[in-house]
Scaffold this motif. Structure first.
Motif, PDB file in Angstrom:
ATOM      1  N   ASN A   1       0.801  -1.220   0.000  1.00 21.73           N
ATOM      2  CA  ASN A   1       0.000   0.000   0.000  1.00 21.73           C
ATOM      3  C   ASN A   1       0.838   1.276   0.000  1.00 21.73           C
ATOM      4  OD1 ASN A   1      -2.889  -0.883   0.074  1.00 21.73           O
ATOM      5  ND2 ASN A   1      -2.087  -2.073   1.794  1.00 21.73           N
ATOM      6  N   TYR A   2       1.975   1.244   0.646  1.00 20.83           N
ATOM      7  CA  TYR A   2       2.859   2.411   0.599  1.00 20.83           C
ATOM      8  C   TYR A   2       3.316   2.664  -0.836  1.00 20.83           C
ATOM      9  CZ  TYR A   2       6.784   5.533   1.596  1.00 20.83           C
ATOM     10  OH  TYR A   2       7.647   6.606   1.619  1.00 20.83           O
ATOM     11  N   ALA A   3       3.727   1.597  -1.512  1.00 21.72           N
ATOM     12  CA  ALA A   3       4.162   1.724  -2.908  1.00 21.72           C
ATOM     13  C   ALA A   3       3.004   2.158  -3.806  1.00 21.72           C
ATOM     14  CB  ALA A   3       4.753   0.407  -3.392  1.00 21.72           C
ATOM     15  N   ALA A   4       1.794   1.673  -3.518  1.00 19.22           N
ATOM     16  CA  ALA A   4       0.632   2.058  -4.318  1.00 19.22           C
ATOM     17  C   ALA A   4       0.318   3.542  -4.142  1.00 19.22           C
ATOM     18  CB  ALA A   4      -0.572   1.213  -3.933  1.00 19.22           C
ATOM     19  N   GLY A   5       0.495   4.056  -2.920  1.00 21.97           N
ATOM     20  CA  GLY A   5       0.319   5.487  -2.705  1.00 21.97           C
ATOM     21  C   GLY A   5       1.339   6.308  -3.471  1.00 21.97           C
ATOM     22  N   GLN A   6       2.586   5.837  -3.479  1.00 24.92           N
ATOM     23  CA  GLN A   6       3.609   6.509  -4.275  1.00 24.92           C
ATOM     24  C   GLN A   6       3.248   6.469  -5.760  1.00 24.92           C
ATOM     25  OE1 GLN A   6       7.342   4.564  -2.902  1.00 24.92           O
ATOM     26  NE2 GLN A   6       7.841   6.594  -2.102  1.00 24.92           N
ATOM     27  N   MET A   7       2.708   5.338  -6.203  1.00 25.26           N
ATOM     28  CA  MET A   7       2.295   5.193  -7.587  1.00 25.26           C
ATOM     29  C   MET A   7       1.205   6.207  -7.952  1.00 25.26           C
ATOM     30  SD  MET A   7       0.888   1.707  -9.454  1.00 25.26           S
ATOM     31  CE  MET A   7       2.355   0.780  -9.005  1.00 25.26           C
ATOM     32  N   ALA A   8       0.261   6.429  -7.026  1.00 31.10           N
ATOM     33  CA  ALA A   8      -0.797   7.410  -7.268  1.00 31.10           C
ATOM     34  C   ALA A   8      -0.211   8.808  -7.425  1.00 31.10           C
ATOM     35  CB  ALA A   8      -1.806   7.376  -6.121  1.00 31.10           C
ATOM     36  N   ALA A   9       0.730   9.148  -6.554  1.00 27.33           N
ATOM     37  CA  ALA A   9       1.369  10.460  -6.652  1.00 27.33           C
ATOM     38  C   ALA A   9       2.141  10.599  -7.957  1.00 27.33           C
ATOM     39  CB  ALA A   9       2.297  10.672  -5.459  1.00 27.33           C
ATOM     40  N   GLN A  10       2.876   9.557  -8.328  1.00 30.29           N
ATOM     41  CA  GLN A  10       3.658   9.604  -9.563  1.00 30.29           C
ATOM     42  C   GLN A  10       2.765   9.706 -10.794  1.00 30.29           C
ATOM     43  OE1 GLN A  10       6.816  10.049  -9.930  1.00 30.29           O
ATOM     44  NE2 GLN A  10       7.312   9.905  -7.742  1.00 30.29           N
ATOM     45  N   ALA A  11       1.590   9.076 -10.733  1.00 28.67           N
ATOM     46  CA  ALA A  11       0.662   9.173 -11.858  1.00 28.67           C
ATOM     47  C   ALA A  11       0.302  10.624 -12.139  1.00 28.67           C
ATOM     48  CB  ALA A  11      -0.604   8.368 -11.563  1.00 28.67           C
ATOM     49  N   ALA A  12       0.138  11.416 -11.073  1.00 34.85           N
ATOM     50  CA  ALA A  12      -0.150  12.841 -11.246  1.00 34.85           C
ATOM     51  C   ALA A  12       1.103  13.620 -11.624  1.00 34.85           C
ATOM     52  CB  ALA A  12      -0.763  13.406  -9.972  1.00 34.85           C
ATOM     53  N   LEU A  13       2.209  13.349 -10.954  1.00 34.36           N
ATOM     54  CA  LEU A  13       3.439  14.090 -11.216  1.00 34.36           C
ATOM     55  C   LEU A  13       3.908  13.924 -12.655  1.00 34.36           C
ATOM     56  CD1 LEU A  13       5.287  13.241  -7.883  1.00 34.36           C
ATOM     57  CD2 LEU A  13       4.683  15.556  -8.647  1.00 34.36           C
ATOM     58  N   GLN A  14       3.710  12.750 -13.215  1.00 36.21           N
ATOM     59  CA  GLN A  14       4.171  12.484 -14.577  1.00 36.21           C
ATOM     60  C   GLN A  14       3.228  13.030 -15.646  1.00 36.21           C
ATOM     61  OE1 GLN A  14       4.616   8.229 -14.576  1.00 36.21           O
ATOM     62  NE2 GLN A  14       6.341   8.274 -13.138  1.00 36.21           N
ATOM     63  N   ARG A  15       1.992  13.375 -15.255  1.00 34.93           N
ATOM     64  CA  ARG A  15       0.989  13.754 -16.251  1.00 34.93           C
ATOM     65  C   ARG A  15       0.503  15.198 -16.116  1.00 34.93           C
ATOM     66  NH1 ARG A  15       0.903   8.555 -15.040  1.00 34.93           N
ATOM     67  NH2 ARG A  15       0.352   6.971 -16.594  1.00 34.93           N
ATOM     68  N   VAL A  16       0.844  15.858 -15.025  1.00 38.45           N
ATOM     69  CA  VAL A  16       0.422  17.240 -14.802  1.00 38.45           C
ATOM     70  C   VAL A  16       1.663  18.127 -14.771  1.00 38.45           C
ATOM     71  CG1 VAL A  16      -0.777  18.835 -13.264  1.00 38.45           C
ATOM     72  CG2 VAL A  16      -1.592  16.476 -13.494  1.00 38.45           C
ATOM     73  N   GLU A  17       1.675  19.146 -15.624  1.00 34.81           N
ATOM     74  CA  GLU A  17       2.816  20.052 -15.676  1.00 34.81           C
ATOM     75  C   GLU A  17       2.682  21.148 -14.621  1.00 34.81           C
ATOM     76  OE1 GLU A  17       3.091  21.561 -19.611  1.00 34.81           O
ATOM     77  OE2 GLU A  17       3.635  19.622 -20.514  1.00 34.81           O
ATOM     78  N   GLY A  18       3.815  21.680 -14.236  1.00 38.51           N
ATOM     79  CA  GLY A  18       3.815  22.805 -13.313  1.00 38.51           C
ATOM     80  C   GLY A  18       3.575  22.383 -11.877  1.00 38.51           C
ATOM     81  N   GLU A  19       3.087  23.335 -11.078  1.00 43.11           N
ATOM     82  CA  GLU A  19       2.884  23.095  -9.656  1.00 43.11           C
ATOM     83  C   GLU A  19       1.603  22.308  -9.424  1.00 43.11           C
ATOM     84  OE1 GLU A  19       2.438  25.517  -5.409  1.00 43.11           O
ATOM     85  OE2 GLU A  19       3.062  26.559  -7.237  1.00 43.11           O
ATOM     86  N   LEU A  20       1.667  21.354  -8.502  1.00 45.16           N
ATOM     87  CA  LEU A  20       0.504  20.554  -8.133  1.00 45.16           C
ATOM     88  C   LEU A  20      -0.024  21.023  -6.782  1.00 45.16           C
ATOM     89  CD1 LEU A  20       2.023  18.762 -10.269  1.00 45.16           C
ATOM     90  CD2 LEU A  20       1.133  16.770  -9.040  1.00 45.16           C
ATOM     91  N   ASN A  21      -1.275  21.409  -6.758  1.00 44.81           N
ATOM     92  CA  ASN A  21      -1.965  21.707  -5.506  1.00 44.81           C
ATOM     93  C   ASN A  21      -2.914  20.552  -5.239  1.00 44.81           C
ATOM     94  OD1 ASN A  21      -0.904  24.405  -4.912  1.00 44.81           O
ATOM     95  ND2 ASN A  21      -1.930  24.977  -6.810  1.00 44.81           N
ATOM     96  N   VAL A  22      -2.578  19.722  -4.246  1.00 45.76           N
ATOM     97  CA  VAL A  22      -3.182  18.400  -4.108  1.00 45.76           C
ATOM     98  C   VAL A  22      -4.163  18.330  -2.953  1.00 45.76           C
ATOM     99  CG1 VAL A  22      -2.702  15.932  -3.843  1.00 45.76           C
ATOM    100  CG2 VAL A  22      -1.057  17.402  -5.041  1.00 45.76           C
ATOM    101  N   GLY A  23      -5.325  17.758  -3.228  1.00 45.59           N
ATOM    102  CA  GLY A  23      -6.270  17.374  -2.196  1.00 45.59           C
ATOM    103  C   GLY A  23      -6.330  15.861  -2.105  1.00 45.59           C
TER     104      GLY A  23
END
Length: 287
Positions: free
Chosen positions: A102-124
């Motif tokens: 689950n820790y790795a899956a959470g990292q995967m979720a974050a990376q999915a956004a980091l790799q696909r969204v440009e610029g600054e991420l404001n995350v909820g």
């Protein structure tokens, strides 16, 4: 098998795998679970009842990491073999845990956004019961990956019920309070569906990138209409199948063959790979 829920597509897929293994190994399998994914008290009562009914092996997914532990310890003291799937429990009686890292899956979720969204991420972040081990591990993995990136700010973390309508309401409130949010992470099937519903209602598919967990018809539709941008898809069928197979081995003196932790596969599905064979197999539960 005592599940966290008996309603979602995730758990129906777990049950399909468990029933397939029960047939293969000629085992009598009884599946129960509470009406909500917050009701650990009913789970504890079910543990007691299954022991009284003569259960030899228990496959268990804990709603509450701590408060389910006493019931599991008592079952083990009565001679019941314990297998944990999906969400672990704070008990040394667990012979093997089968589920997502689950820790790795959470990292995967974050990376999915980091790799696909440009610029600054404001995350909820939209999480479910704060006492569930897997939800907290996913959150920690995501938070660590976002902080490490240097270009993401975690605006707010909320915990909601594992129920789509409530998750929609709470997500809508979150977006109302924090219009700067451009990325949402939701950590199980009902919260993902609820977050997608909130995005659809607000018609903000183009401005908010949603990463959800698991799959059902609503979330797959969301991938196609734009309210969902990526899904972290687990392997619930394998959790159910391997859970029953492990119970069989424990009851037949083969417990030394079991690994303490078995990591079932997890993958990212988005619009680009949605129609590949591997993604289709991961998305759609075995009937």
């Amino acid at each position: 098998m005592i599940a966290k829920s008996t309603e979602t597509e995730f758990w129906l897929s777990v049950f399909a795998g468990a029933e397939a293994a029960a047939t293969e190994y000629n085992m009598k399998l009884n599946i129960v679970g509470p009406e909500t994914e917050e009701d650990y008290e009913t789970q504890n009562q079910m543990v007691t009842e299954t022991v009284e009914e003569g259960t030899e092996a228990l496959i268990f997914s804990a709603i509450h990491y701590d408060k389910n532990a006493e019931a599991i310890d008592a079952a083990a003291q009565s001679g019941v073999k314990i297998v944990a799937i999906d969400s672990n429990v704070d008990s040394d009686a667990v012979s093997t845990y089968i589920g997502t890292d689950n820790y790795a899956a959470g990292q995967m979720a974050a990376q999915a956004a980091l790799q696909r969204v440009e610029g600054e991420l404001n995350v909820g972040i939209i999480n479910y019961d704060i006492s569930s081990a897997n939800g907290q591990e996913r959150e920690q993995g995501a938070v660590d990956a976002l902080k490490e990136s240097g270009r993401a700010e975690i605006v707010s973390v909320i915990n909601t019920l594992a129920e789509a309508q409530q998750a929609q309401t709470d997500t809508d409130n979150l977006l109302e309070q924090h219009p700067e949010i451009n990325v949402l992470l939701a950590f199980n099937e009902p919260t993902s569906v609820g977050a997608a519903m909130a995005i659809q209602e607000r018609k903000c598919e183009d401005s908010i990138f949603l990463v959800g967990f698991d799959s059902n018809v609503a979330s797959v539709d969301g991938l196609q209409d734009g309210s969902v941008d990526a899904l972290i898809v687990q392997n619930p069928y394998a959790m159910g199948y391997l859970g029953v197979e492990s119970a069989y081995k424990l009851l037949n003196g083969q417990g030394d063959e079991l690994e303490k932790i078995v990591d079932t596969s997890t993958q990212i599905v988005d619009r680009e790979n949605l129609y590949t064979i591997d993604s289709q197999k991961a998305l759609f539960a075995f009937e």
